[in-house]
Write an enzyme that holds these catalytic residues in place. Sequence first.
Site, PDB file in Angstrom:
ATOM      1  N   LYS A  54       1.158   3.994  -3.146  1.00  0.00           N
ATOM      2  CA  LYS A  54       0.677   5.579  -2.833  1.00  0.00           C
ATOM      3  C   LYS A  54       1.928   6.688  -3.115  1.00  0.00           C
ATOM      4  O   LYS A  54       1.468   7.609  -3.478  1.00  0.00           O
ATOM      5  CB  LYS A  54       0.070   5.696  -1.483  1.00  0.00           C
ATOM      6  CG  LYS A  54      -1.209   5.118  -1.097  1.00  0.00           C
ATOM      7  CD  LYS A  54      -2.396   5.662  -2.232  1.00  0.00           C
ATOM      8  CE  LYS A  54      -3.545   4.958  -1.757  1.00  0.00           C
ATOM      9  NZ  LYS A  54      -4.672   5.375  -2.791  1.00  0.00           N
ATOM     10  N   TYR A 113       0.703  -1.202  -0.015  1.00  0.00           N
ATOM     11  CA  TYR A 113      -0.127   0.031  -0.106  1.00  0.00           C
ATOM     12  C   TYR A 113       0.927   1.397  -0.038  1.00  0.00           C
ATOM     13  O   TYR A 113       0.622   2.096  -0.782  1.00  0.00           O
ATOM     14  CB  TYR A 113      -0.931   0.007   1.296  1.00  0.00           C
ATOM     15  CG  TYR A 113      -1.865   1.085   1.309  1.00  0.00           C
ATOM     16  CD1 TYR A 113      -3.032   1.076   0.314  1.00  0.00           C
ATOM     17  CD2 TYR A 113      -1.789   2.220   2.104  1.00  0.00           C
ATOM     18  CE1 TYR A 113      -4.137   2.267   0.573  1.00  0.00           C
ATOM     19  CE2 TYR A 113      -2.788   3.437   2.174  1.00  0.00           C
ATOM     20  CZ  TYR A 113      -3.948   3.004   1.346  1.00  0.00           C
ATOM     21  OH  TYR A 113      -4.659   4.188   1.563  1.00  0.00           O
TER      22      TYR A 113
END
Length: 246
Positions: free
Chosen positions: A155, A151
């Site tokens: 990002k 994750y």
Amino acid sequence: MRMEIRFASKRALVTGAGKGIGREIVKKLAQCGAECVAVSRTQADLDSLKDEVPGIHTVQVDLGDWIATREAMEKVGNIDLLVNNAGIAHLSSFLETTREDLDKVFDVNIKSLFNVSQIVAKGMVERGNGGAIVNVSSIASKIGLRDHAAYCSSKGAVDSLTQVMALELGPHKIRVNAVNPTVVMTDMGRMAWSDPSKSGPLLARIPLGKFVDVDDVVNTVLFLLSDQAASLNGIALPIEGGLLAN
């Protein structure tokens, strides 16, 4: 003087619109006068959203499927405002994250953003009227979070792509920015942070002593889409209660 944001005569597309932040962005955009296209992989969520906001258009597609996404986006028509909100998280340590885990997260969090934005931005360029794009990133692009290897890295890619898009699309009067909230207690946020033993240490580092409300993100996104933010381009705006100051 009260600052009022209106999007009359604008068409807006929001990905990940079935739940959480994306759903509330669609509702607020519609309240501000925009004609909205809501994109989700779950038809039931789109149906219930349309019950709440009857004037919207809905598109059901799995954004992780590159070809299906391109086919769907080619049919949505002209778009003036784009919010790339769709995202997923997979929680596992760096050493235990598999290729499949990484592919799933990157397919949705960065590849689908690239895919949707490319099609929408090409239309904006061809029409010559400019536009605005907001990518929903995360504070996870700026700090390391345990068990968030896939994750966090996805990002980070969103923030980098935002800068490149801003650089290349700016001359066409298309602004591209990102918002970077800390934990938002949507379904996905609760999955990762509902355990006080995990959330407590992070909360202790936030001077305001709280995580972010959905409305905090929605209002920031609408500001960046609006002419009130006419000179903002290529930024990754933290929404985090001062976490980065600590």
